[in-house]
Structures are given as structure tokens and as C-alpha cells.
Design a protein around this motif. Structure first.
Motif, PDB file in Angstrom:
ATOM      1  N   SER A   1      38.595  -5.783  31.619  1.00  0.00           N
ATOM      2  CA  SER A   1      39.766  -6.580  31.222  1.00  0.00           C
ATOM      3  C   SER A   1      39.915  -6.579  29.710  1.00  0.00           C
ATOM      4  N   SER A   2      38.812  -6.678  29.003  1.00  0.00           N
ATOM      5  CA  SER A   2      38.848  -6.682  27.542  1.00  0.00           C
ATOM      6  C   SER A   2      39.447  -5.389  26.995  1.00  0.00           C
ATOM      7  N   ARG A   3      38.973  -4.256  27.497  1.00  0.00           N
ATOM      8  CA  ARG A   3      39.459  -2.966  26.994  1.00  0.00           C
ATOM      9  C   ARG A   3      40.929  -2.749  27.330  1.00  0.00           C
ATOM     10  N   ALA A   4      41.332  -3.112  28.532  1.00  0.00           N
ATOM     11  CA  ALA A   4      42.732  -2.935  28.926  1.00  0.00           C
ATOM     12  C   ALA A   4      43.652  -3.839  28.107  1.00  0.00           C
ATOM     13  N   ALA A   5      43.255  -5.095  27.915  1.00  0.00           N
ATOM     14  CA  ALA A   5      44.063  -6.021  27.115  1.00  0.00           C
ATOM     15  C   ALA A   5      44.140  -5.550  25.664  1.00  0.00           C
ATOM     16  N   GLN A   6      43.042  -5.027  25.137  1.00  0.00           N
ATOM     17  CA  GLN A   6      43.033  -4.519  23.763  1.00  0.00           C
ATOM     18  C   GLN A   6      44.026  -3.371  23.615  1.00  0.00           C
ATOM     19  N   ALA A   7      44.063  -2.472  24.589  1.00  0.00           N
ATOM     20  CA  ALA A   7      45.014  -1.361  24.541  1.00  0.00           C
ATOM     21  C   ALA A   7      46.446  -1.887  24.528  1.00  0.00           C
ATOM     22  N   LEU A   8      46.720  -2.910  25.350  1.00  0.00           N
ATOM     23  CA  LEU A   8      48.065  -3.492  25.355  1.00  0.00           C
ATOM     24  C   LEU A   8      48.375  -4.155  24.016  1.00  0.00           C
ATOM     25  N   MET A   9      47.410  -4.880  23.453  1.00  0.00           N
ATOM     26  CA  MET A   9      47.631  -5.541  22.165  1.00  0.00           C
ATOM     27  C   MET A   9      47.903  -4.513  21.069  1.00  0.00           C
ATOM     28  N   GLU A  10      47.234  -3.369  21.136  1.00  0.00           N
ATOM     29  CA  GLU A  10      47.429  -2.319  20.133  1.00  0.00           C
ATOM     30  C   GLU A  10      48.839  -1.735  20.177  1.00  0.00           C
ATOM     31  N   CYS A  11      49.534  -1.945  21.278  1.00  0.00           N
ATOM     32  CA  CYS A  11      50.918  -1.453  21.392  1.00  0.00           C
ATOM     33  C   CYS A  11      51.869  -2.275  20.519  1.00  0.00           C
ATOM     34  N   GLY A  12      51.434  -3.467  20.095  1.00  0.00           N
ATOM     35  CA  GLY A  12      52.214  -4.267  19.159  1.00  0.00           C
ATOM     36  C   GLY A  12      53.383  -5.028  19.759  1.00  0.00           C
ATOM     37  N   LYS A  13      53.422  -5.158  21.058  1.00  0.00           N
ATOM     38  CA  LYS A  13      54.504  -5.890  21.718  1.00  0.00           C
ATOM     39  C   LYS A  13      53.909  -7.034  22.531  1.00  0.00           C
ATOM     40  N   GLU A  14      54.737  -8.048  22.771  1.00  0.00           N
ATOM     41  CA  GLU A  14      54.277  -9.175  23.569  1.00  0.00           C
ATOM     42  C   GLU A  14      54.148  -8.767  25.026  1.00  0.00           C
ATOM     43  N   PHE A  15      53.177  -9.346  25.693  1.00  0.00           N
ATOM     44  CA  PHE A  15      53.008  -9.121  27.128  1.00  0.00           C
ATOM     45  C   PHE A  15      52.467 -10.399  27.748  1.00  0.00           C
ATOM     46  N   ALA A  16      52.713 -10.538  29.040  1.00  0.00           N
ATOM     47  CA  ALA A  16      52.224 -11.701  29.772  1.00  0.00           C
ATOM     48  C   ALA A  16      50.839 -11.395  30.324  1.00  0.00           C
ATOM     49  N   HIS A  17      50.093 -12.435  30.581  1.00  0.00           N
ATOM     50  CA  HIS A  17      48.787 -12.257  31.212  1.00  0.00           C
ATOM     51  C   HIS A  17      48.547 -13.384  32.209  1.00  0.00           C
ATOM     52  N   VAL A  18      47.768 -13.074  33.218  1.00  0.00           N
ATOM     53  CA  VAL A  18      47.372 -14.054  34.220  1.00  0.00           C
ATOM     54  C   VAL A  18      45.855 -13.983  34.330  1.00  0.00           C
ATOM     55  N   ASN A  19      45.216 -15.113  34.104  1.00  0.00           N
ATOM     56  CA  ASN A  19      43.766 -15.203  34.242  1.00  0.00           C
ATOM     57  C   ASN A  19      43.452 -15.454  35.712  1.00  0.00           C
ATOM     58  N   ILE A  20      43.014 -14.409  36.401  1.00  0.00           N
ATOM     59  CA  ILE A  20      42.767 -14.537  37.838  1.00  0.00           C
ATOM     60  C   ILE A  20      41.586 -15.442  38.149  1.00  0.00           C
ATOM     61  N   LEU A  21      40.726 -15.683  37.167  1.00  0.00           N
ATOM     62  CA  LEU A  21      39.572 -16.552  37.389  1.00  0.00           C
ATOM     63  C   LEU A  21      39.976 -18.009  37.554  1.00  0.00           C
ATOM     64  N   THR A  22      41.142 -18.375  37.030  1.00  0.00           N
ATOM     65  CA  THR A  22      41.602 -19.759  37.141  1.00  0.00           C
ATOM     66  C   THR A  22      42.561 -19.954  38.313  1.00  0.00           C
ATOM     67  N   ASP A  23      42.859 -18.871  39.036  1.00  0.00           N
ATOM     68  CA  ASP A  23      43.766 -18.962  40.184  1.00  0.00           C
ATOM     69  C   ASP A  23      43.176 -18.162  41.348  1.00  0.00           C
ATOM     70  N   PRO A  24      42.294 -18.784  42.129  1.00  0.00           N
ATOM     71  CA  PRO A  24      41.617 -18.079  43.217  1.00  0.00           C
ATOM     72  C   PRO A  24      42.569 -17.429  44.227  1.00  0.00           C
ATOM     73  N   GLU A  25      43.727 -18.053  44.468  1.00  0.00           N
ATOM     74  CA  GLU A  25      44.676 -17.476  45.421  1.00  0.00           C
ATOM     75  C   GLU A  25      45.219 -16.142  44.910  1.00  0.00           C
ATOM     76  N   ILE A  26      45.533 -16.074  43.625  1.00  0.00           N
ATOM     77  CA  ILE A  26      46.012 -14.812  43.063  1.00  0.00           C
ATOM     78  C   ILE A  26      44.879 -13.789  43.069  1.00  0.00           C
ATOM     79  N   MET A  27      43.691 -14.205  42.699  1.00  0.00           N
ATOM     80  CA  MET A  27      42.550 -13.289  42.684  1.00  0.00           C
ATOM     81  C   MET A  27      42.306 -12.692  44.075  1.00  0.00           C
ATOM     82  N   GLU A  28      42.414 -13.516  45.090  1.00  0.00           N
ATOM     83  CA  GLU A  28      42.178 -13.067  46.462  1.00  0.00           C
ATOM     84  C   GLU A  28      43.291 -12.155  46.976  1.00  0.00           C
ATOM     85  N   ASN A  29      44.531 -12.433  46.598  1.00  0.00           N
ATOM     86  CA  ASN A  29      45.671 -11.724  47.168  1.00  0.00           C
ATOM     87  C   ASN A  29      46.185 -10.554  46.340  1.00  0.00           C
TER      88      ASN A  29
END
Length: 104
Positions: free
Chosen positions: A32-60
Motif C-alpha cells: 500500500s505504501s509503494r502504490a500510494a507513493q507512486a500516486l502521490m508522485e503523479c502530483g494530483k489529488e486522489f481519494a483513498h479508503v483505509n480498508i482496515l477501518t471498514d471491515p465490510e469493504i475489506m471483506e467485499n
């Protein structure tokens, strides 16, 4: 709204979104760290969802596009892939182009 509908809503409402373990500034997994870093290096805003805080999303989330691992990156509603694919696209310059076009 069930978890799959919530995931679909997030994917459709955000031009670029990463479902990850942790957040871009406090990742809880190396992939997750490496993928997010690559997105941040693109210099544009992006949304993120922390699946660890939402078990239903993590499961589905693996059922949503039949992709079993995390993180998952979506651009313009399309599953791009996980960490390895994202890093490969970044190294080729494709990720920057896709993110730039999505977030104009």
C-alpha cells in the motif's frame, strides 16, 4: 446500501481512488505504501479508503472486480491493479498520464 454498492459509489465518484491498508501518509503495509507513493508522485489529488477501518469493504472489495489482493487502484472507474502493476505503469510514465487525464 450494502458494501458492494458503497464500493461502487466510491469508485464512480472519484476519478482516482486507492483502497489500501492505512492512509497515504500513514500506510500500514509495504505494498500500500509503494502504490500510494507512486500516486502521490503523479502530483494530483486522489481519494483513498483505509480498508482496515471498514471491515465490510475489506471483506467485499475482492468480490467487486474479482481482484483478491490489496491495494486496489481505480482510475475513471476502471481497476488498474495492485502495487506491482501500479509501479510498472509509473516507471513507464503511463500512470502519470492516466492520473493527469482523470484529474483535469
Amino acid at each position: 446500501m450494502d458494501a458492494l454498492e458503497r464500493i461502487d459509489d466510491i469508485v464512480k465518484k472519484n476519478p482516482v481512488v486507492i483502497f489500501m491498508k492505512g492512509t497515504p501518509t500513514m500506510p500500514q503495509c509495504g505494498f500500500s505504501s509503494r502504490a500510494a507513493q507512486a500516486l502521490m508522485e503523479c502530483g494530483k489529488e486522489f481519494a483513498h479508503v483505509n480498508i482496515l477501518t471498514d471491515p465490510e469493504i475489506m471483506e467485499n472489495l475482492p468480490k467487486y472486480q474479482n481482484w483478491p489482493t490489496f491495494p486496489q487502484i481505480y482510475i475513471n472507474g476502471e481497476l488498474i491493479g495492485g502495487c506491482d502493476i501500479t509501479l510498472e505503469m509509473y516507471q513507464k510514465g503511463d500512470l502519470q498520464k492516466m492520473v493527469g487525464e482523470a484529474v483535469e
